[in-house]
Scaffold this motif. Structure first.
Motif, short mmCIF file in Angstrom:
data_model
loop_
_atom_site.label_atom_id
_atom_site.label_comp_id
_atom_site.label_asym_id
_atom_site.label_seq_id
_atom_site.Cartn_x
_atom_site.Cartn_y
_atom_site.Cartn_z
N ASP A 12 4.79 8.18 -0.70
CA ASP A 12 3.54 7.42 -0.72
C ASP A 12 3.77 5.98 -1.15
O ASP A 12 3.18 5.05 -0.60
CB ASP A 12 2.53 8.09 -1.66
CG ASP A 12 1.22 7.34 -1.73
OD1 ASP A 12 0.49 7.30 -0.73
OD2 ASP A 12 0.94 6.76 -2.81
N ARG A 16 3.01 2.69 1.13
CA ARG A 16 2.17 1.59 0.68
C ARG A 16 2.90 0.27 0.83
O ARG A 16 2.31 -0.75 1.24
CB ARG A 16 1.76 1.81 -0.79
CG ARG A 16 0.64 2.83 -0.96
CD ARG A 16 0.09 2.83 -2.38
NE ARG A 16 1.03 3.45 -3.32
CZ ARG A 16 1.62 2.82 -4.31
NH1 ARG A 16 1.39 1.51 -4.48
NH2 ARG A 16 2.44 3.45 -5.12
N ASP A 276 -6.87 3.88 9.41
CA ASP A 276 -6.42 3.37 8.12
C ASP A 276 -7.50 3.61 7.07
O ASP A 276 -8.36 2.77 6.83
CB ASP A 276 -6.11 1.87 8.23
CG ASP A 276 -5.66 1.28 6.91
OD1 ASP A 276 -5.22 2.06 6.05
OD2 ASP A 276 -5.76 0.05 6.74
N SER A 278 -6.80 3.84 3.99
CA SER A 278 -6.35 3.18 2.75
C SER A 278 -6.92 1.77 2.63
O SER A 278 -7.07 1.26 1.52
CB SER A 278 -4.83 3.10 2.73
OG SER A 278 -4.35 2.18 3.71
N ARG A 280 -5.28 -0.89 3.43
CA ARG A 280 -4.21 -1.82 3.11
C ARG A 280 -3.50 -2.36 4.35
O ARG A 280 -2.60 -3.17 4.24
CB ARG A 280 -3.18 -1.15 2.20
CG ARG A 280 -3.70 -0.78 0.83
CD ARG A 280 -4.25 -1.99 0.09
NE ARG A 280 -3.23 -2.98 -0.17
CZ ARG A 280 -2.56 -3.10 -1.31
NH1 ARG A 280 -2.81 -2.27 -2.30
NH2 ARG A 280 -1.66 -4.06 -1.47
#
Length: 478
Positions: A12, A16, A276, A278, A280
């Motif tokens: 993870d 990221r 997405d 997330s 980010r």
């Protein structure tokens, strides 16, 4: 590929880091935040090799910066630079930005805003049609926007004074900046010497090499498809030619992108999109908050209902060719021919191949897409404004035509619609397949009574005193 061998507990963190570097391309001590650079440095070796293998990108990491050098397969007019106030850069601001970088590269450790402006003004004298006059407020504002863009990325840091004061009155205001030379040098690193280019097309594409030596053409095509997946909101199969179409359908290729980015691929017959959740990697979250995003979602729902209505089928037309050639010609016309070093200049696109020429001679089937006229779009946004206008931001309540333009622009950036001007049907929108995933929008209006200062969490009903629009859609967003 290193991502396959990373422990599941650390994967993870690696993903990221990959999303951050793919989204920003330049990472400094404070940009996009303070934790980004340490995260990239932790995974520098793995990221460097995986990004080169999968996408053909080059990553350089130092103690103070991380710089990703991407490969551009085509020009994209939908990703302009923006000021700190989220206004789009115009040609003057781009020019000031480039000249400010040149001046900072020759400066010392500090420079005042007026000194930087004077240096840029001297450079503009060598460029036809460009100048920087400190007595003109518009020039000062544009210059401060360019410096603000550099400051946001850490190329310069305000040490004393106020740039806004100088923009208001250069005689009374001043600002002193510290210069981070490592960031300045990392910002401008073109893949080829610009003096050797007669066309911006020379900056596009990827040279053979660095991939699978057994089939370099296939390796180039594979990396091009992977790049499209991380750079475009949706990759439509109709936009691709062979062998890219076959590669997009390969589960292994898409899974490799999922593994590196940590995103989930949504596959449909019409194409593939990375979802997405997330936030980010995406530069635009949709669905999202704010009037533009909410009205765009509502309009998408209305369009989907219209297109899916079997009792009243809409017209269907083929998509016109994207006029990328026009954009190339516009950019090429601005190249100062006096700066081109003729002996090493390329008179044509060095990345063109015989395969490309043969592909252009083929006549593939031309699919047709639903077409909705501009009048219907305007009337529908007007209807939404009447129904929910009290919940809109103040600037859009009084400017529904402007709201319509911005909402269409947002949907175009997301590759959900395309603006066209059909000779037979007039101006309107072509509706692309991905818009259908936002059908069935649910609208909830929260209200408060006159005796309440705030809305209670459970209050839902028709608007009365101070409504607030809450839109959602069935399913997850991009």
């Amino acid at each position: 590929m290193h991502a396959r061998t990373i422990d599941s507990l650390a994967l993870d963190s690696y993903q990221r880091a990959a999303r951050v570097v793919l989204a920003n391309h330049l990472i400094t001590r404070n940009y996009p935040d303070r934790i980004a650079l340490p995260l990239i440095r932790r995974w520098a070796t793995e990221l460097r090799e995986d990004l080169a293998e999968l996408f053909g990108y080059r990553l350089e990491v130092t103690e103070t910066t991380a710089r990703l050098f991407p490969v551009l397969d085509q020009l994209d007019p939908g990703r302009p630079a923006r000021t700190t106030a989220d206004r789009l850069f115009d040609r003057r601001r781009y020019a000031y930005l480039a000249l400010a970088l040149a001046a900072l590269g020759r400066a010392g450790d500090q420079i005042t805003l007026s000194e930087l402006a004077a240096q840029v003004a001297s450079y503009t004298e060598r460029v036809d049609g460009l100048d920087l006059a400190s007595d003109r407020a518009a020039d000062r504002d544009a210059f401060v926007d360019a410096v603000g863009w550099l400051a946001a990325r850490g190329a310069v840091t305000l040490a004393d004074g106020d740039a806004g004061g100088w923009a208001s009155d250069p005689e009374a205001g001043e600002a002193l900046y510290d210069i981070d030379r490592s960031v300045v040098f990392a910002l401008f690193r073109p893949p080829r010497a610009l003096q050797h280019l007669q066309s911006v097309g020379g900056l596009l594409g990827e040279e053979a090499g660095g991939g699978d030596t057994r089939s370099p053409a296939l390796a180039l095509a594979s990396r091009s498809v992977r790049r499209a997946l991380v750079e475009q909101p949706v990759v439509y199969i109709d936009d691709l030619a062979e062998p890219h179409r076959s590669l997009l359908g390969q589960e292994k290729l898409v899974h490799e992108v999922e593994l590196v980015t940590g995103l989930r691929a949504e596959r449909r017959a019409e194409g593939v999109a990375l979802i997405d959740s997330s936030g980010r990697l995406s530069d635009v979250r949709f669905p999202g908050t704010g009037t533009l995003a909410q009205v765009a979602l509502l309009l998408a729902g209305e369009i989907a209902d219209l297109v899916l209505d079997l009792d009243a089928p809409v017209a269907r037309i083929p998509r016109p060719e994207v006029p990328i050639a026009d954009l190339v010609e516009q950019l090429d016309s601005a190249i100062p021919s006096a700066t081109v070093f003729a002996p090493l200049a390329d008179p044509f696109d060095i990345f063109a191949t015989e395969e490309d020429s043969e592909r252009q001679e083929q006549e593939p089937d031309i699919p047709e897409y639903p077409f909705i006229g501009a009048d219907w779009i305007r009337d529908t946004v007007q209807m939404l404004a009447k129904r929910y206008g009290a919940t809109f931001a103040a600037q859009w309540q009084a400017d529904v035509p402007g709201l319509t333009t911005e909402v269409i622009s947002l949907l175009e950036r997301l590759r959900l619609v395309e603006s066209v001007n059909s000779p037979e049907l007039g101006a309107g929108l072509i509706i692309l397949p991905a818009l259908a995933r936002y059908r069935g929008a649910i609208v909830t209006i929260r209200t408060r009574s006159e005796s309440e200062l705030f809305i209670s969490p459970g209050d839902v009903g028709e608007p009365d005193a101070a409504p607030a629009l809450v839109s959602s859609e069935k399913g997850s967003g991009n």
